[in-house]
Write an enzyme that holds these catalytic residues in place. Structure first.
Site, mmCIF file in Angstrom:
data_model
loop_
_atom_site.group_PDB
_atom_site.id
_atom_site.type_symbol
_atom_site.label_atom_id
_atom_site.label_comp_id
_atom_site.label_asym_id
_atom_site.label_seq_id
_atom_site.Cartn_x
_atom_site.Cartn_y
_atom_site.Cartn_z
ATOM 1 N N CYS A 1 9.234 -1.030 -68.739
ATOM 2 C CA CYS A 1 9.253 -2.529 -69.308
ATOM 3 C C CYS A 1 10.030 -3.252 -68.264
ATOM 4 O O CYS A 1 10.315 -2.840 -67.298
ATOM 5 C CB CYS A 1 10.039 -2.430 -70.616
ATOM 6 N N ARG B 1 5.062 -4.716 -65.503
ATOM 7 C CA ARG B 1 5.939 -3.699 -66.033
ATOM 8 C C ARG B 1 5.293 -3.361 -67.253
ATOM 9 O O ARG B 1 5.876 -2.248 -67.895
ATOM 10 C CB ARG B 1 7.129 -3.785 -65.947
ATOM 11 N N TRP C 1 6.583 -2.271 -72.545
ATOM 12 C CA TRP C 1 5.399 -1.156 -72.138
ATOM 13 C C TRP C 1 5.669 0.127 -73.307
ATOM 14 O O TRP C 1 6.685 0.708 -72.950
ATOM 15 C CB TRP C 1 5.281 -0.825 -70.926
ATOM 16 N N ASN D 1 15.000 -0.655 -71.182
ATOM 17 C CA ASN D 1 13.695 -0.106 -70.357
ATOM 18 C C ASN D 1 14.029 1.317 -70.000
ATOM 19 O O ASN D 1 15.021 1.541 -69.414
ATOM 20 C CB ASN D 1 13.742 -1.144 -68.891
ATOM 21 N N GLY D 2 13.319 2.242 -70.585
ATOM 22 C CA GLY D 2 13.378 3.577 -70.229
ATOM 23 C C GLY D 2 13.307 4.250 -71.531
ATOM 24 O O GLY D 2 12.837 3.942 -72.412
ATOM 25 N N GLU E 1 -9.598 15.054 -55.393
ATOM 26 C CA GLU E 1 -8.955 13.804 -55.815
ATOM 27 C C GLU E 1 -8.894 13.149 -54.278
ATOM 28 O O GLU E 1 -8.858 11.722 -54.111
ATOM 29 C CB GLU E 1 -7.617 13.802 -56.476
ATOM 30 N N LYS F 1 -10.393 9.331 -53.374
ATOM 31 C CA LYS F 1 -9.232 8.326 -53.093
ATOM 32 C C LYS F 1 -10.031 7.522 -51.538
ATOM 33 O O LYS F 1 -10.030 6.444 -51.519
ATOM 34 C CB LYS F 1 -8.060 8.769 -52.509
ATOM 35 N N GLU G 1 -13.196 5.630 -52.307
ATOM 36 C CA GLU G 1 -13.170 4.388 -53.141
ATOM 37 C C GLU G 1 -12.693 3.099 -52.433
ATOM 38 O O GLU G 1 -12.887 1.945 -52.880
ATOM 39 C CB GLU G 1 -12.841 4.517 -54.409
ATOM 40 N N HIS H 1 -22.983 27.127 -47.313
ATOM 41 C CA HIS H 1 -24.178 27.188 -47.921
ATOM 42 C C HIS H 1 -25.026 25.939 -47.926
ATOM 43 O O HIS H 1 -25.797 25.746 -48.820
ATOM 44 C CB HIS H 1 -24.158 27.557 -49.548
ATOM 45 N N LYS I 1 -10.874 -1.231 -63.072
ATOM 46 C CA LYS I 1 -9.653 -0.383 -63.307
ATOM 47 C C LYS I 1 -10.015 0.415 -64.628
ATOM 48 O O LYS I 1 -9.552 1.279 -64.780
ATOM 49 C CB LYS I 1 -8.467 -1.298 -63.871
HETATM 50 C C1 F6R Z 1 -10.194 6.387 -59.430
HETATM 51 C C2 F6R Z 1 -10.152 5.977 -60.794
HETATM 52 C C3 F6R Z 1 -10.996 6.224 -61.627
HETATM 53 C C4 F6R Z 1 -10.640 6.494 -63.046
HETATM 54 C C5 F6R Z 1 -11.710 6.744 -64.096
HETATM 55 C C6 F6R Z 1 -11.182 7.125 -65.532
HETATM 56 O O1 F6R Z 1 -9.028 5.956 -58.700
HETATM 57 O O2 F6R Z 1 -9.015 5.441 -61.035
HETATM 58 O O3 F6R Z 1 -11.980 7.487 -61.350
HETATM 59 O O4 F6R Z 1 -9.796 7.710 -63.150
HETATM 60 O O5 F6R Z 1 -12.471 5.720 -64.274
HETATM 61 O O6 F6R Z 1 -10.228 6.262 -66.076
HETATM 62 P P1 F6R Z 1 -9.300 6.346 -67.219
HETATM 63 O O7 F6R Z 1 -8.244 7.625 -66.606
HETATM 64 O O8 F6R Z 1 -8.628 5.273 -67.438
HETATM 65 O O9 F6R Z 1 -9.930 7.071 -68.290
#
Ligand code: F6R
Length: 608
Positions: free
Chosen positions: A2, A27, A74, A100-101, A481, A485, A488, A504, A603
């Site tokens: 927060c 935050r 938050w 906060n915490g 993963e 990264k 993207e 293969h 996002k």
């Molecule tokens: C990649 C990324 C996306 C999310 C995916 C699911 O860095 O952030 O692949 O992981 O869109 O999003 P959430 O976790 O919000 O369901």
């Protein structure tokens, strides 16, 4: 996570507090509030929703007073609502706190205070602090706060004010960040420098275990046990945009660096003495864990990759079959999800449309639904039977880093809880895992310490158009993963696959200089994965191994080695992902991309 603020000085406090909170909204932003002392009493205004609602309330009905505290929330304990918003007061309304915490022992404290007649107005852990300070108060806010925090356990920052001592604010740091800004005849308190940088560049950082006594005459710093502390002021030279990102060029890098703190928050209050774990919002019916016949994991993207780690961990520790399914596939299958199974839906946002649809399907079929999510009050969290909040705090960069990391840690906690209840994990094995989990914030810190080496490596990577990531078991999950990264944010074509799969078909694409990242932390399959490395080396690939510090063999095989601190193999995904996040970041930076907002992505994907 927060945002908290405090102000003492000659000016009206409320607009200064709201302005600072606006700069701390990254935050958290599910509710906000202020408490200002008008010289006689404390006036509290708070509202669920974005800060603008509070600002509108204050515009319509301003409060005067030149000392006050503020908060942007938050949620961790208690859903976002007016009554759970901070500040919280004691029953007399003479003491107000923002926090906060997490207060780990808040249930015990609530029971103790309740037995003495206290009535609570919220579901938060924070409110107990207002009651504790009031109970300890005998005319000195500093001493009352000191005695109150001695009774509270957890990782937090706290700011307290009282109408009994107008113009005085006391603040404490127990792990969660807190800074003091010294202006000309005025003092500011905040969770983070950007909130106050436009007011003053003279900043005093409060360290862990310190308490600060703020009046218009300045800020007196002490250790919590009362020893005076002299702290040099920092002269901050960042510009405003840099400050918002904690001095980092991008939110993604800031969030990568926030991982030790985020993991500390994920673990706070959940690891008890010895081998016990407390998941406050997981309540399996008696016998459920023992009779469990299958676990389904569903998610998308990075969250799915966290699910791949969970599969290995759950199957290894719980000896129960685990199926990991992309949510967008699962929702259109006729899956054999049965009553008696557990479905774990993993989602940072808790709003991903596909994940929600798969979660609804699992519930319809009688499965118990557990959500691993970062957002309190999200649709997923309201749908689930059990909840494991990851507590990463708001993640701003589109490419997920700290949210993924805290998902991993949440999964280990879940494995512990299920393993103990199921009888699959004996006390010694559980204690070993608990001890390992406690080391993780430090381990991540150490992995971050190799940033410069990764940056140099990234320079050699940035000119390529294709890359491959391979590994076996948990290393394969990490490779997936690391590769996502890279794709993207750097827009390099990248593929991940199990190390044994390359030969293969995909090996045909490996030519001279093609970068191949080989994740090599799993002892049981180490030699086999070395063979895969040799196969790509024979095709003149550029081999980059990710291996433990104490691996003395690897330099004989790979062209480059990225080192990570030694941990038990089961926990290796935690340090392993750190250099891969950094690698993707620095490749993207070298290619000049918009790292925080990569093209075509969002996002939170709330459409099919
Ligand atoms: C990649 C990324 C996306 C999310 C995916 C699911 O860095 O952030 O692949 O992981 O869109 O999003 P959430 O976790 O919000 O369901």
């Amino acid at each position: 996570m927060c945002g908290i603020m405090g102000y003492v000085g000659p000016r009206d406090a409320a607009p200064i507090l709201v302005d600072g909170l606006r700069r701390l909204e990254y935050r958290g932003y599910d509710s906000a509030g202020v408490a200002v002392c008008d010289g006689r009493s404390l006036v509290v205004r708070k509202a669920e929703g974005k800060l603008s609602r509070l600002a509108d309330m204050l515009d319509a009905d301003p409060i005067g007073g030149s000392a006050g505290i503020g908060h942007t929330r938050w949620a961790t304990h208690g859903a976002p609502s007016d009554h759970n918003a901070h500040p919280h007061t004691d029953p007399s309304g003479e003491i107000a706190v923002v926090h906060n915490g997490i207060i780990e022992n808040f249930i015990a404290l609530k029971e103790e205070l309740g037995a003495a007649g206290a009535v609570f107005a919220s579901e938060t852990d924070s409110e107990v602090l207002a009651h504790l300070v009031a109970q300890e108060y005998d005319g000195d806010l500093l001493e009352a706060t000191r005695r109150a925090v001695a009774r509270a356990k957890g990782a937090y920052a706290l700011v307290v004010t009282s109408s009994r001592e107008p113009g005085r604010i006391v603040a404490v740091r127990m792990i969660s960040p807190l800074v003091v800004g010294l202006g000309d005849g005025e003092v500011f308190l905040a969770s983070d420098i950007p909130a106050i940088l436009h007011r003053t560049r003279d900043i005093m950082v409060v360290d862990n275990g310190e308490i600060v006594d703020v009046t218009v005459d300045g800020a007196r710093l002490q250790t919590i046990d009362g020893r005076a502390v002299e702290r040099d002021l920092l002269q901050i030279t960042w510009d405003a945009a840099q400050a918002e990102r904690g001095g980092h060029p991008h939110f993604m890098l800031k969030e990568i660096h926030e991982q030790p703190q985020a993991v500390t928050e994920t673990l706070t209050g959940r690891l008890l003495d010895g081998d016990e774990v407390l998941l406050e919002e997981v309540h399996f019916p008696p016998g459920f864990a023992r009779s469990l016949d299958r676990i389904w994991i569903t998610a998308c993207g990075t969250a799915l990759h966290a699910g791949l780690v969970a599969k290995e961990v759950f199957e290894g520790l719980l000896r129960v079959p685990v199926e990991v399914a992309y949510a967008h596939e699962l929702r259109y299958r006729d899956p054999l999800i049965t009553p008696g199974s557990l479905t774990v839906a993993i989602s940072q946002s808790g709003e991903t449309a596909d994940t929600l649809a798969a979660a609804y399907l699992a519930k319809e079929r009688g499965s118990r639904l557990l959500a691993v999510t970062n957002v309190v009050g999200s649709t997923l969290s309201r749908t689930a039977d059990d909840l494991l909040y990851t507590r990463a705090g708001p993640e701003i960069a589109v490419a997920s880093t700290k949210a993924y990391m805290t998902m991993l840690v949440g999964e280990y906690l879940l494995a512990l809880a299920l393993g103990r209840e199921r009888g699959a994990l004996d006390s010694a094995a559980a204690a070993h895992l608990v001890a390992g989990l406690r080391t993780l914030p430090r381990v991540i810190e150490e992995a971050l310490g190799r940033e410069d080496e990764v940056r140099v490596l990234a320079e050699g990577f940035a000119g390529h158009e294709d890359a491959y990531f391979i590994g076996r078991g948990l290393d394969y999950a990490v490779a997936m993963e690391g590769s996502l990264k890279m794709k993207e944010i750097s827009y390099l074509h990248s593929e991940a696959m199990p190390a044994g799969e390359l030969k293969h078909g995909t090996l045909a694409l490996v030519t001279e200089g093609t970068p191949v990242v080989v994740v090599l932390t799993q002892t049981a399959t180490y030699d086999k994965t070395i063979s895969a490395l040799q196969e790509v080396k024979a095709r003149h690939a550029l081999t980059i191994a990710l291996a433990y510090d104490d691996d003395t063999e690897i330099a004989k095989h790979a062209d480059r080695v990225i080192r990570i601190p030694r941990v038990p193999d089961l926990l290796a995904p935690v340090p392993s992902i750190v250099p891969l996040q950094l690698l993707a970041y620095y490749v993207a930076a070298a290619r000049g991309h918009d790292i925080d907002q990569p093209r075509n992505l969002a996002k939170s994907v709330t459409v099919e």
